[in-house]
Each structure stands twice: as C-alpha cells, then as structure tokens.
Design a protein around this motif. Structure first.
Motif, short mmCIF file in Angstrom:
data_model
loop_
_atom_site.label_atom_id
_atom_site.label_comp_id
_atom_site.label_asym_id
_atom_site.label_seq_id
_atom_site.Cartn_x
_atom_site.Cartn_y
_atom_site.Cartn_z
N PRO A 92 113.49 68.68 22.61
CA PRO A 92 112.35 67.76 22.54
C PRO A 92 112.73 66.39 23.10
CG PRO A 92 113.46 67.81 20.42
CD PRO A 92 114.20 68.77 21.32
N ASN A 93 111.72 65.59 23.34
CA ASN A 93 111.87 64.20 23.80
C ASN A 93 112.71 64.10 25.08
OD1 ASN A 93 110.40 63.18 21.55
ND2 ASN A 93 112.26 63.37 20.30
N GLN A 94 112.56 65.09 25.94
CA GLN A 94 113.17 65.05 27.26
C GLN A 94 112.02 65.10 28.26
OE1 GLN A 94 116.95 67.21 27.83
NE2 GLN A 94 116.68 68.01 25.74
N LEU A 95 111.63 63.91 28.70
CA LEU A 95 110.34 63.75 29.35
C LEU A 95 110.48 63.25 30.78
CD1 LEU A 95 108.59 61.89 26.39
CD2 LEU A 95 108.64 64.36 26.81
N THR A 96 109.67 63.82 31.67
CA THR A 96 109.59 63.33 33.05
C THR A 96 108.18 63.57 33.56
OG1 THR A 96 111.89 64.00 33.43
CG2 THR A 96 110.57 63.45 35.37
N ASP A 97 107.46 62.49 33.85
CA ASP A 97 106.15 62.67 34.45
C ASP A 97 106.28 62.65 35.97
OD1 ASP A 97 106.18 59.95 35.33
OD2 ASP A 97 105.31 59.28 33.44
N TYR A 98 105.17 62.76 36.68
CA TYR A 98 105.21 62.89 38.13
C TYR A 98 105.85 61.69 38.81
CZ TYR A 98 101.43 59.51 38.83
OH TYR A 98 100.69 58.35 38.88
N ASN A 99 105.82 60.54 38.16
CA ASN A 99 106.36 59.32 38.75
C ASN A 99 107.77 59.01 38.24
OD1 ASN A 99 105.63 57.06 40.53
ND2 ASN A 99 105.82 55.78 38.69
N CYS A 100 108.40 60.01 37.59
CA CYS A 100 109.75 59.89 37.02
C CYS A 100 109.77 58.99 35.79
CB CYS A 100 110.76 59.40 38.06
SG CYS A 100 110.80 60.37 39.58
N GLY A 101 108.61 58.73 35.22
CA GLY A 101 108.52 57.98 33.98
C GLY A 101 108.44 58.92 32.79
N THR A 102 107.98 58.39 31.66
CA THR A 102 107.93 59.19 30.43
C THR A 102 106.55 59.13 29.76
OG1 THR A 102 108.77 57.29 29.16
CG2 THR A 102 110.39 58.88 29.98
N ILE A 103 105.50 58.96 30.55
CA ILE A 103 104.15 58.95 29.98
C ILE A 103 103.67 60.40 29.87
CG2 ILE A 103 101.80 58.03 30.16
CD1 ILE A 103 102.89 55.78 31.86
N THR A 104 104.26 61.12 28.97
CA THR A 104 103.96 62.51 28.70
C THR A 104 104.57 62.84 27.35
OG1 THR A 104 104.09 64.78 29.55
CG2 THR A 104 106.01 63.34 29.94
N TYR A 105 104.56 64.09 26.97
CA TYR A 105 105.21 64.45 25.71
C TYR A 105 105.57 65.93 25.69
CZ TYR A 105 100.71 66.39 24.09
OH TYR A 105 99.57 67.13 23.95
N ASP A 106 106.47 66.26 24.77
CA ASP A 106 106.79 67.64 24.47
C ASP A 106 106.92 67.76 22.96
OD1 ASP A 106 109.27 66.57 23.83
OD2 ASP A 106 110.25 67.30 25.64
N THR A 107 107.20 68.96 22.48
CA THR A 107 107.36 69.16 21.03
C THR A 107 108.65 69.90 20.75
OG1 THR A 107 106.26 71.32 20.93
CG2 THR A 107 104.85 69.35 20.86
N ALA A 108 109.08 69.80 19.50
CA ALA A 108 110.31 70.51 19.09
C ALA A 108 110.14 72.01 19.20
CB ALA A 108 110.66 70.11 17.66
N GLY A 109 108.88 72.47 19.18
CA GLY A 109 108.63 73.90 19.29
C GLY A 109 108.70 74.42 20.71
N GLY A 110 108.89 73.54 21.69
CA GLY A 110 109.06 73.98 23.06
C GLY A 110 107.85 73.79 23.95
#
Length: 465
Positions: free
Chosen positions: A107-125
């Motif tokens: 979790p919390n390993q984020l990459t949006d299209y612009n190489c930023g982190t304006i996205t999210y993931d969850t611990a469940g995958g």
C-alpha cells in the motif's frame, strides 16, 4: 455580532479607505475520500464486466451493436465528462481527488500519470483504476440540486446501464453503483459510476449518445464517500487493458492523451466567490447537506460574510482580495499568501459595510479574477429619522454627558473604536435616559449608541478629555 456595535464599526471604518483585511481568514481544506475507499469491490467489478459483456452480446445478437472490427477507427478524443447545470451561478463545480495509479505495488506506493501521487491504493491490493472528479464546493447541496451533470465524453452507444441504488453512501459497502457504460467507435468502453438515484439517462441500452450529451447527475451510490464521478476507460470489452486518458511521463498504459484538450496537472481555479448571512457550513457530517446561508441582499446593520472556494491551491501563492463600494472605492483591499497546497480550499471573512448600494466582492488568483455582486440597503433609516434631533452634550466631555431627545431613550451603549462594548445603560422610567456618568472611562474616542423605545437608533462619536 450586536447590530448596534456593528453600526459603530461602520462609522469607524468610513474614516479610512482601502484598509487591510477585516479579520484573519477562516476556513480550511476539504479532503475527499480521506480513507481511500475503493470505488468497486472485486466482486462488483466482476459483476460490472459481466453486465457489460452481456449487453454487448445481446446487441450483437440483434444486429444492433454499432461497433464492428471492420470499421474500427482511432481512439476517441474525450470532452471533459462533467458540466455545471445551466442554472448554476458558480464559476465551476468540480475538483479531482485521484487519477489512475500506475504503481502496481501497495500500500501507499503511488504513481500517477505525471509521476506524482494524486491517486491511491489500498492494503488489500486495489490500485485506483479511474479518474475521480468530485463536486466542489458544497458537494451534497450540488448533488441535491442536480447542479453537476455527467455528460458523454465521446460519441458512442450505451451498452449497459443501472439505476435505482441508494445514492448517499459515505463508506465502504456491498451496494453496486448507478452507472452508464458507453462503447466508442474504436471498441473502447467508458464507465461512468456513482450516479444519483433516478438521474440516469432515460435512453435505453442500444441507443447512441453524442459527445456532450447528458448521462446523469453526480451522486454517491455504491462504494463512495461523497458525490463524485468515477470515470474509467478500457481499450475494448475484454477489459484487459486499462486506459489512463491523461498523457504523461509515468503513463505506461498508453502513449498519447485521450483528451481533446488535456487539462493541466496543476489546474488552479476560483470555483466560487460568494456572500453569506453567516459562516457557511462547509464540512457537515456525511451525508448531511451543507447549509450555505447564501445571501446577496443585506441591511447596513448586518455583518456580511465573504467566501472564496479554490481548486488546486498552490502553497506560497498570493490571493488578492477587494471589497468595492458602490462608488468604486475600496472599503478593503488586501492580499493573502497561501500556505498549503490542496485540491480544495476555502476562506471566509466577515465585515461591516459603510454605504448603501450595489457592492462588489472581487478575488484574483493565478491570473484569474472573479467578482460577486451584492446589495446593501438601509431598512433602519425610517426608525433613525425619529432620533435625528437627539444630541449629546458636552462633547468632548469629562465625566458626565447629557442626552437631549424628543423620543424616549431606553438604552445607551458605549463602545470603543474597535467595536468592543464598554458599558451599557438601561432606563425603564417614563422619561428614559437623560444623563450618563462616564467618569470611569479612560481619555480617548468612543461611540455612544442611543436606542429609542421603538427600536430607533442613532450613533454619536464621543471624545473624553
């Protein structure tokens, strides 16, 4: 604030011109989906795909499917899938909380299209698989008023749709969303999810839609923490290749943009400039509708609340603010240096005015200027007329002041130049107040507010020496 004290402030501020801020800014950041809830459970996502494939199969069996491999063209160029309703006066009604996540780790390993982190993931995958566009400002009120419309991003055919689900979700649940699914001429499929219950287009599966055509109202059906559109795109109905419609360095899914005019990654905007009768309730408990206290008409005895709602605020950038009198002069002119980068932020101030007529509240941010007009009247003028002959003497004074008035004075308040009440006198006899002992006041300037038994008011400047 006591209207009598406020009136004193009117007199005091009229001495000055183009003052600094009436008070410190209040407000704060609005964070959408702060707990990173996925828009669909794995089971729901599987059910959606089965529904869409079933719709395509049935249309094909009836020879009604528009798409064909033989006529496959290039991918569509999308229009923005959100628009404000025709009766909405806000400058804009949306902000983005999350893009497609291009980092498959979690979790919390984020990459949006612009190489930023304006996205999210969850611990469940779960890695976010779409673009989330939420209502701003007043997310629930905009939904209740049908103010934010979902429109077709491109020409296509409705291959599935669903409606009738509860639309005020605030957390993770097992309810499916209300949605429309559209296939384009190249075979790609767009999902439009979380629509308001009962708002889904009346068009049937198999009907075609044109770019910009109404599909529904932004809602909060299914797994949702507030009204927003989840826009998700695939290259075809096998759903093996997700599309991120935004072109950027870290987009490994597709090489070019799918937008006709791709919006900037950082897209600062003034969404709304407003006036209110009291501080708006911007952050109520989900799913309570916000109380905006919107008003454009005020009496000169009232405090007026000013607000500005920003999208994509950038830290350390100036916000220029003006309160403009009916004659074009500035009651207040000041600037605010933002301290935080945020997708949604709002500020408000309250202040008294010093003239009747048509006023303007003006905000400039990042080269954009938005104005809001409001009116000030003097409903107390008739009452004040009966106290016009009332006088205070001596003035300047030492300890005692006398009141001469043809109308009975039942109350007298002494306030300082900042508007703070120092002392209040009341008299219930038939003669009313005639004399005040102000020996305990320090030397300086004050205001006395006289109030008659019919609610009449008059304010006089006092000087103690």
């Amino acid at each position: 604030m006591n209207p009598k004290i406020t009136f004193v402030l009117f007199l005091f501020v009229s001495i000055l011109n183009a003052q600094k801020a009436p008070m410190e800014a209040r407000g704060g950041e609005f964070v959408f989906n702060k707990n990173d809830q996925p828009c669909l459970t794995p089971e729901q996502r599987k059910a959606v795909k089965q529904t869409v494939i079933k719709g395509i199969t049935e249309l094909k069996s009836k020879n009604k499917l528009v798409f064909s491999e033989a006529k496959r063209g290039g991918h569509p160029l999308f229009a923005w899938p959100i628009q404000k309703a025709s009766n909405v006066t806000f400058n804009d009604v949306w902000a983005i909380s999350g893009y497609v996540d291009h980092n498959a780790n979690f979790p919390n390993q984020l990459t949006d299209y612009n190489c930023g982190t304006i996205t999210y993931d969850t611990a469940g995958g779960y890695n976010h698989q779409g673009v989330d566009i939420y209502n701003w400002p007043f997310t629930w009120k905009l939904m209740d008023d049908d103010s934010v419309e979902i429109i077709a991003a491109a020409d296509g055919q409705i291959i599935a749709k669903h409606d009738g689900e509860f639309d005020r979700s605030c957390n993770f649940n097992n309810n499916i969303w209300n949605a429309v699914y559209v296939q384009h001429g190249d075979g790609s499929v767009a999902w439009y999810g979380h629509m308001k219950n009962g708002s889904v287009t009346s068009k049937n599966v198999g009907d075609t839609v044109a770019q910009g055509e109404y599909l529904g109202i932004v809602g909060s059906s299914g797994n949702s923490t507030g009204p927003h559109l989840h826009f998700e795109v695939y290259t075809d109905a096998s759903f093996t290749q997700l599309v991120d419609p935004f072109s950027g360095t870290c987009n490994g899914m597709n090489t070019d943009s799918w937008w006709a005019n791709q919006i900037p990654y950082s897209n600062p905007n003034i969404n709304a400039v407003m006036t209110h009768s009291q501080a708006p309730d911007v952050f109520p408990t989900c799913p309570t509708t916000e109380t905006t206290y919107e008003s454009n008409d005020f009496d000169i005895s009232e405090d007026i609340y000013l607000s500005v709602f920003l999208r994509d605020q950038i830290a350390n950038t100036p916000l220029s603010l003006k309160v403009i009198r009916p004659n074009g002069s500035y009651l207040y002119e000041w600037s605010l240096n933002t301290t935080t980068t945020a997708s949604s932020w709002y500020y408000y101030w309250f202040f008294p005015v010093d003239a009747v007529g048509a006023w303007t509240w003006e905000v400039t941010y990042q080269g954009q200027t938005e104005s809001h007009g409001f009116n000030v009247t003097d409903q107390l003028s008739v009452k004040e007329e009966t106290l016009k002959s009332a006088t205070i003497y001596p003035n300047p004074f030492n300890d005692i002041v006398n009141i001469k008035s043809s109308a009975k004075i039942k109350n007298a308040s002494i306030v300082d130049v900042s508007g703070k009440m120092i002392v209040k006198f009341e008299e219930h006899s038939t003669e009313g107040l005639k004399k005040l002992n102000l020996s305990e006041l320090s030397n300086g300037m004050y205001f006395i507010i006289l109030e008659g038994e019919l609610g009449q008011q008059k304010t006089v400047k006092l000087v103690k020496q």
